[in-house]
Design a protein around this motif. Structure first.
Motif, short mmCIF file in Angstrom:
data_model
loop_
_atom_site.label_atom_id
_atom_site.label_comp_id
_atom_site.label_asym_id
_atom_site.label_seq_id
_atom_site.Cartn_x
_atom_site.Cartn_y
_atom_site.Cartn_z
N UNK A 176 5.91 8.55 -6.49
CA UNK A 176 4.61 8.90 -5.92
C UNK A 176 4.01 10.10 -6.65
N UNK A 177 3.00 10.71 -6.02
CA UNK A 177 2.47 11.96 -6.57
C UNK A 177 2.67 13.06 -5.54
N UNK A 178 2.04 14.21 -5.76
CA UNK A 178 2.30 15.34 -4.88
C UNK A 178 1.40 15.36 -3.65
N UNK A 179 0.51 14.39 -3.53
CA UNK A 179 -0.41 14.40 -2.40
C UNK A 179 -0.22 13.20 -1.50
N UNK A 180 -1.32 12.59 -1.11
CA UNK A 180 -1.22 11.43 -0.22
C UNK A 180 -1.19 10.12 -1.00
N UNK A 181 -0.78 10.19 -2.24
CA UNK A 181 -0.43 9.07 -3.13
C UNK A 181 -1.26 7.80 -2.94
N UNK A 182 -2.32 7.68 -3.71
CA UNK A 182 -3.17 6.48 -3.58
C UNK A 182 -2.69 5.31 -4.45
N UNK A 183 -1.37 5.21 -4.68
CA UNK A 183 -0.82 4.12 -5.49
C UNK A 183 0.65 3.99 -5.12
N UNK A 184 1.31 2.94 -5.61
CA UNK A 184 2.76 2.96 -5.44
C UNK A 184 3.39 1.60 -5.27
N UNK A 185 4.46 1.36 -6.04
CA UNK A 185 5.25 0.15 -6.01
C UNK A 185 6.68 0.49 -5.57
N UNK A 186 7.45 -0.53 -5.25
CA UNK A 186 8.86 -0.33 -4.87
C UNK A 186 9.75 -0.58 -6.08
N UNK A 187 10.66 0.35 -6.33
CA UNK A 187 11.62 0.24 -7.43
C UNK A 187 13.05 0.23 -6.87
N UNK A 188 13.98 -0.22 -7.72
CA UNK A 188 15.40 -0.28 -7.35
C UNK A 188 16.20 0.54 -8.35
N UNK A 189 17.14 1.34 -7.86
CA UNK A 189 18.03 2.11 -8.74
C UNK A 189 19.46 1.89 -8.29
N UNK A 216 2.73 0.30 -1.45
CA UNK A 216 3.76 -0.24 -0.57
C UNK A 216 4.97 0.69 -0.65
N UNK A 217 5.86 0.58 0.31
CA UNK A 217 7.07 1.41 0.28
C UNK A 217 8.14 0.78 1.14
N UNK A 218 9.38 1.12 0.86
CA UNK A 218 10.50 0.55 1.60
C UNK A 218 10.38 0.87 3.08
N UNK A 219 11.10 0.12 3.89
CA UNK A 219 11.04 0.34 5.34
C UNK A 219 12.43 0.47 5.91
#
Ligand code: BMA
Length: 340
Positions: A176-189, A216-219
């Motif tokens: 994400x970024x340092x704010x309210x993140x206007x983007x985002x995908x889910x990754x796996x590590x 989107x983000x994990x739940x």
């Protein structure tokens, strides 16, 4: 209906209400007594929301995001006999380092709680010179020992799988970024030891569907089933009046969870009750945990409501999986291996 099964222990006392007649849309229905945790639940804590629970002993245990009256979030421990009525410890969880010295994060929010083998892991978002992921482990819910932060900033929303896959621990996260993140995908590590994380893969992107078009983000921690990993996640749309958080569903490949097998194009749950639409941050349904019973297929989903309350919803494994499959729309970025 498909003959799908969960690969997890039986939890006979899973909280439950039958499906109401006339339910429309996805086969997931709210507990009629929601919200299960109201405002000012602990002295000095204004709101509890975005929290994770699981079976423990002959009852249940949970890690709760408690936003204090000074506005700072920490994690509080709670116990319950029925997973609906909760009693909280008055003080925030006292995290320690490996030598037993105090090692508190500056703040901690959106905790998840996952058992892998004999250890319980708490995973949350905290300050690590910017928003990033914090982790601790416990075996007795008395001592919580911090383990290395898995990622550099910025990252929120980490969700651990409940078992190793191909010998490694697996973690979903959302850079994400340092704010309210206007983007985002889910990754796996992956990690062999919960310290070193690598083999990063892209799992799924925000989609063309409006309700999850911003990020989107994990739940909840994924549920192992004979069809793959059932994932409840959050999807966000950006409206002229702010973000709206809905709950989505996907099924990931059992041996290679960076591959999405099915992804529901419809939201499963979106804010529509007063406790979801009205609160500190309106229009938020934010899933963080399930309690599920492999014998009956019952699933109880715990989700934060409007950054103010904890809500509970119910579904059955076969019904929700059939619905996700029937309304599945996967894209190339969902099905590809996730590395470029
Ligand atoms: C996200 C997270 C969640 C919160 C949501 C809505 O970025 O911080 O904790 O529920 O925003 O405010």
């Amino acid at each position: 209906m498909s003959e799908i099964k969960m690969i997890s222990p039986a939890v006979k006392n899973v909280p439950w209400q039958e499906k109401p007649e006339g339910l429309k849309g996805a086969p997931i229905w709210r507990y009629t007594e929601n919200p299960i945790i109201g405002r000012n639940p602990i002295e000095g804590v204004a709101r509890i929301f975005n929290s994770a629970v699981m079976p423990y002993g002959d009852g249940f245990i949970g890690v709760f995001r408690g936003e204090q009256t000074n506005g700072i979030s920490f994690i509080y421990l709670g116990h319950s006999k029925d997973a609906i009525h909760w009693e909280f410890e008055p003080d925030k969880i006292a995290f320690k380092d490996e030598n037993g010295n105090d090692f508190m994060p500056l703040y901690a929010y959106d905790p998840r709680l996952v058992k892998v083998e004999d250890t319980y892991y708490v995973i949350w978002c905290q300050d690590f010179y910017g928003a990033s992921i914090g982790m601790a482990k416990t075996t007795d819910f008395k001592t919580f020992t911090r383990i290395e932060n898995p990622f550099i900033p910025f990252n929120r929303n980490a969700v651990l799988f409940p078992r190793k896959i191909n010998g490694n621990y697996m973690l979903l996260s959302r850079p994400s970024d340092s704010g309210h993140t206007p983007f985002g995908d889910i990754f796996l590590s992956e990690s062999p030891d919960m310290v070193y994380w690598g083999k990063h893969r892209h799992v799924m992107a925000r989609s063309g569907e409006w309700w999850e078009s911003l990020k989107i983000g994990g739940g909840a921690a994924p549920i192992e089933t004979t069809e793959g990993w059932l994932l409840f996640y959050h999807g966000v749309s950006g409206t002229c009046n702010g973000y709206v958080y809905s709950i989505g569903g996907a099924i990931l490949d059992i041996d290679n969870p960076s591959k999405v097998l099915y992804r529901c194009e419809n939201f499963l749950l979106t804010p529509e009750e007063w406790y979801e639409e009205r609160g500190f941050v309106p229009n938020v349904c934010f899933p963080c945990a399930t309690i599920h019973d492999s014998e009956s297929g019952k699933i109880a989903l715990y989700y934060g409501c409007a950054d103010s309350y904890v809500g509970l919803a119910f579904t059955k494994l076969d019904e929700i999986v059939d619905y996700i499959k029937k309304h599945s729309h996967v894209t190339e970025s969902d099905t590809e291996i996730g590395i470029r």
